[in-house]
Motif scaffolding. Structure first.
Motif, PDB file in Angstrom:
ATOM      1  N   ILE A   1       0.847  -1.179   0.000  1.00 26.38           N
ATOM      2  CA  ILE A   1       0.000   0.000   0.000  1.00 26.38           C
ATOM      3  C   ILE A   1       0.887   1.235   0.000  1.00 26.38           C
ATOM      4  CG2 ILE A   1      -1.987  -1.085   1.127  1.00 26.38           C
ATOM      5  CD1 ILE A   1      -0.985  -0.017   3.763  1.00 26.38           C
ATOM      6  N   PRO A   2       0.363   2.398  -0.383  1.00 29.41           N
ATOM      7  CA  PRO A   2       1.173   3.625  -0.343  1.00 29.41           C
ATOM      8  C   PRO A   2       1.636   3.946   1.081  1.00 29.41           C
ATOM      9  CG  PRO A   2      -0.788   3.943  -1.675  1.00 29.41           C
ATOM     10  CD  PRO A   2      -0.953   2.620  -0.993  1.00 29.41           C
ATOM     11  N   LYS A   3       2.776   4.580   1.194  1.00 31.96           N
ATOM     12  CA  LYS A   3       3.372   4.861   2.502  1.00 31.96           C
ATOM     13  C   LYS A   3       2.467   5.751   3.353  1.00 31.96           C
ATOM     14  CE  LYS A   3       7.659   6.334   4.749  1.00 31.96           C
ATOM     15  NZ  LYS A   3       6.972   7.132   5.778  1.00 31.96           N
ATOM     16  N   PHE A   4       1.819   6.743   2.735  1.00 30.74           N
ATOM     17  CA  PHE A   4       0.983   7.628   3.538  1.00 30.74           C
ATOM     18  C   PHE A   4      -0.205   6.884   4.144  1.00 30.74           C
ATOM     19  CE2 PHE A   4      -1.238   7.891  -0.513  1.00 30.74           C
ATOM     20  CZ  PHE A   4      -2.565   8.038  -0.171  1.00 30.74           C
ATOM     21  N   VAL A   5      -0.713   5.840   3.449  1.00 29.26           N
ATOM     22  CA  VAL A   5      -1.795   5.013   3.989  1.00 29.26           C
ATOM     23  C   VAL A   5      -1.261   4.160   5.136  1.00 29.26           C
ATOM     24  CG1 VAL A   5      -3.517   3.248   3.470  1.00 29.26           C
ATOM     25  CG2 VAL A   5      -2.962   4.967   1.751  1.00 29.26           C
ATOM     26  N   HIS A   6      -0.083   3.563   4.921  1.00 37.48           N
ATOM     27  CA  HIS A   6       0.526   2.730   5.969  1.00 37.48           C
ATOM     28  C   HIS A   6       0.800   3.542   7.231  1.00 37.48           C
ATOM     29  CE1 HIS A   6       3.968   0.968   8.163  1.00 37.48           C
ATOM     30  NE2 HIS A   6       3.365  -0.174   7.887  1.00 37.48           N
TER      31      HIS A   6
ATOM     32  N   PRO B   1      -0.070  13.508   1.360  1.00 37.77           N
ATOM     33  CA  PRO B   1       0.771  14.717   1.336  1.00 37.77           C
ATOM     34  C   PRO B   1       1.201  15.066  -0.078  1.00 37.77           C
ATOM     35  CG  PRO B   1       1.992  12.844   2.200  1.00 37.77           C
ATOM     36  CD  PRO B   1       0.579  12.390   2.057  1.00 37.77           C
ATOM     37  N   ALA B   2       1.436  16.343  -0.299  1.00 41.83           N
ATOM     38  CA  ALA B   2       1.828  16.814  -1.628  1.00 41.83           C
ATOM     39  C   ALA B   2       3.130  16.168  -2.093  1.00 41.83           C
ATOM     40  CB  ALA B   2       1.970  18.334  -1.618  1.00 41.83           C
ATOM     41  N   SER B   3       3.980  15.799  -1.169  1.00 42.00           N
ATOM     42  CA  SER B   3       5.277  15.203  -1.530  1.00 42.00           C
ATOM     43  C   SER B   3       5.127  13.821  -2.161  1.00 42.00           C
ATOM     44  CB  SER B   3       6.168  15.095  -0.290  1.00 42.00           C
ATOM     45  OG  SER B   3       5.526  14.312   0.715  1.00 42.00           O
ATOM     46  N   ASP B   4       3.943  13.184  -2.006  1.00 44.51           N
ATOM     47  CA  ASP B   4       3.728  11.843  -2.558  1.00 44.51           C
ATOM     48  C   ASP B   4       3.218  11.864  -3.994  1.00 44.51           C
ATOM     49  OD1 ASP B   4       4.505  10.802  -0.159  1.00 44.51           O
ATOM     50  OD2 ASP B   4       2.881   9.336  -0.062  1.00 44.51           O
ATOM     51  N   PHE B   5       2.830  13.030  -4.494  1.00 48.26           N
ATOM     52  CA  PHE B   5       2.348  13.091  -5.870  1.00 48.26           C
ATOM     53  C   PHE B   5       3.510  12.870  -6.831  1.00 48.26           C
ATOM     54  CE2 PHE B   5      -1.106  15.353  -3.767  1.00 48.26           C
ATOM     55  CZ  PHE B   5      -2.207  14.827  -4.415  1.00 48.26           C
TER      56      PHE B   5
END
Length: 526
Positions: free
Chosen positions: A60-65, A188-192
């Protein structure tokens, strides 16, 4: 590993935290997860030989984890119970984030609203009892500096990014509603612009190549047929063996990187988790399929067929996408010919509807399909069903919608009569050819799939309503049977060319040789 079971210290612990003291041969200490094909506890189904998906580590994406870990840490304690409860909670949150949506867009105007709605995942009270029962019992929770006791099912909806729409139990299927959950962690914007996937349990970052390796081998195809249909099961296995390894174009991954965390993005992440035995070959990722047999003989593959059309186009980029032209009409005309019904649906039916109603072709096709599967019946109202759809297409203008419905009811009357005659012929021929009266309720379609019309799902209090429910199922069963018989013939005459199935079409590596079926035409679709 059984679903709902965690490995702690090399020992098996169930959801209740009880330590059974059995040491498995491959105790890895890693939590595994899948969207379940069966309910935990129904081990009797395994004894009957039910095939299930293979567990594997989910990415899964890091921000979700990070958000899942933050929520799981609210559970206080280092006991076996607390550790197990945190594992189940992580798995539950991952499920409702990855899970399939519950609705889709009806037209371009409400697409944005539907995309938001697709973030909901159906997870009923029964699902929670059988898969995530640790969420139901009370536990100690620390949240925002406060300590209190609560069940996680009650606690989770109080958080700003978790919502729950409670379901409703009812004997009337129309009034029955399933519980739905939505988990929307902030991206977060950094994940785009990047995937940034991690392992659900360990939180370790994982590269794309490593992700493909970690998915492991594909489970066996899920062909859930009765023991008496062993020959059909073997034939279906040979058919699926004729479909070569799937192809995912690398542009699909690039498209995912540039998306926000909407429903399409989640569908793409689900697909990446379903690429079994995958490897990169040039511009494509090749993988083994895991197909599941569904109603009427159709096969469903989570890696490709769960995707919205926009991402499907990226997935199969530079491959040939074949679709049966006017599939529904072709199947109906085939059945009318087979059962000597003196009627043929004209190919100009869509043009006639467009000319009279002013609706786009897509909506006109939906009118035909819906009416067909309702045995030609049209309800002259705008509160539900087709009438509600027409009402929306007309900009919620009631008079215009009712005018279209009255015209359509009159226009479709010959088709309605033909469908009723078709069903009478089907019933008569079935009883004539049936070997035993005990099988009168079992109808086989063109590919040999059997529909049991005595099933509980078709039972109604009134005989008239029951007969209508059975007839609707029979029409769909026979239409899908013809459609899938043609698809099977396409795969048979084109060995090594078809790489993916897609309901009423296929995706091919090269141009296909088309079977000579009257009224059927495979067309390359952009």
């Amino acid at each position: 590993m059984r679903e709902g079971v965690s490995l702690i210290g090399g020992k098996i612990c169930d959801r209740s935290g009880a330590n059974h003291g059995r040491s498995p041969s491959n105790a890895t200490g890693v939590l595994t997860f899948k969207l379940p094909e069966f309910r935990c506890g129904e081990m009797r189904m395994l004894k009957r030989g039910m095939n299930t998906e293979k567990d594997h580590q989910v990415k899964i994406p890091k921000f979700v984890h990070d958000r899942i870990t933050e929520i799981a840490d609210c559970v206080v304690g280092d006991t076996q119970w607390a550790v197990t409860r945190r594992c189940v909670l992580r798995r539950f949150l991952a499920h409702i984030w990855l899970g399939d949506g519950v609705s889709g867009a009806h037209n371009e105007d409400d697409e944005r609203e539907a995309r938001n709605d697709e973030l909901w995942t159906i997870c009923t009270a029964r699902d929670i009892r059988e898969r995530y029962s640790s969420l139901l019992s009370e536990c100690e929770i620390s949240y925002q500096g406060e300590f209190f006791k609560s069940s996680l099912v009650d606690f989770l909806p109080t958080m700003h990014d978790i919502e729950c729409r409670k379901g409703k139990a009812s004997k009337d299927p129309k009034k029955r509603k399933s519980s739905e959950w939505r988990f929307t962690p902030h991206q977060p914007a950094s994940d785009f612009g990047k995937l940034n996937l991690v392992d659900l349990e360990s939180g370790e970052a994982i590269k794309f190549r490593d992700l493909l390796k970690s998915n492991g081998k594909a489970p066996k195809h899920f062909i859930d047929l009765e023991k008496r249909q062993i020959e059909l099961k073997q034939r279906e296995g040979k058919f699926l063996a004729g479909v070569v390894r799937g192809r995912m174009h690398i542009s699909f991954v690039k498209a995912l990187r540039n998306r926000g965390a909407d429903a399409y993005y989640r569908a793409g992440i689900r697909s990446l988790n379903q690429l079994y035995n995958a490897r990169i070959e040039g511009q494509y990722v090749t993988y083994d399929h895991h197909y599941r047999l569904t109603f009427g003989g159709r096969y469903y593959d989570q890696a490709f067929q769960n995707l919205p059309n926009e991402l499907k186009a990226k997935f199969r980029s530079e491959l040939l996408n074949y679709d049966i032209e006017a599939c529904n009409l072709a199947c109906l005309n085939y059945l009318f010919n087979k059962y000597d019904v003196d009627y043929q649906v004209s190919a100009s039916i869509y043009k006639d509807i467009m000319k009279h109603t002013g609706l786009p072709r897509k909506e006109c096709k939906q009118m035909v399909h819906t009416t067909t599967f309702r045995v030609g019946r049209v309800t002259l109202g705008v509160n539900d069903g087709l009438g509600e759809e027409v009402y929306k297409w007309c900009g919620k203008r009631r008079k215009k919608a009712l005018k279209i419905l009255r015209w359509w009811d009159n226009y479709v009357s010959p088709l309605r009569a033909a469908l009723e005659e078709l069903l009478n012929r089907v019933h008569d021929m079935h009883r004539k050819n049936c070997k035993s009266p005990r099988n009168y309720h079992r109808y086989a379609n063109e590919v040999g799939m059997v529909l049991d019309i005595s099933s509980e799902k078709y039972l109604r209090e009134r005989m008239y309503h029951q007969q209508y429910a059975q007839n609707k199922a029979l029409i769909a069963h026979f239409i899908f049977g013809v459609e899938q018989a043609y698809i099977r013939e396409v795969v048979k005459v084109n060995p090594g060319r078809v790489c993916m199935l897609d309901h009423d079409g296929v995706v091919a590596l090269k141009e296909l040789t088309l079977p000579n079926w009257l009224g059927f035409k495979l067309k390359i679709k952009d």
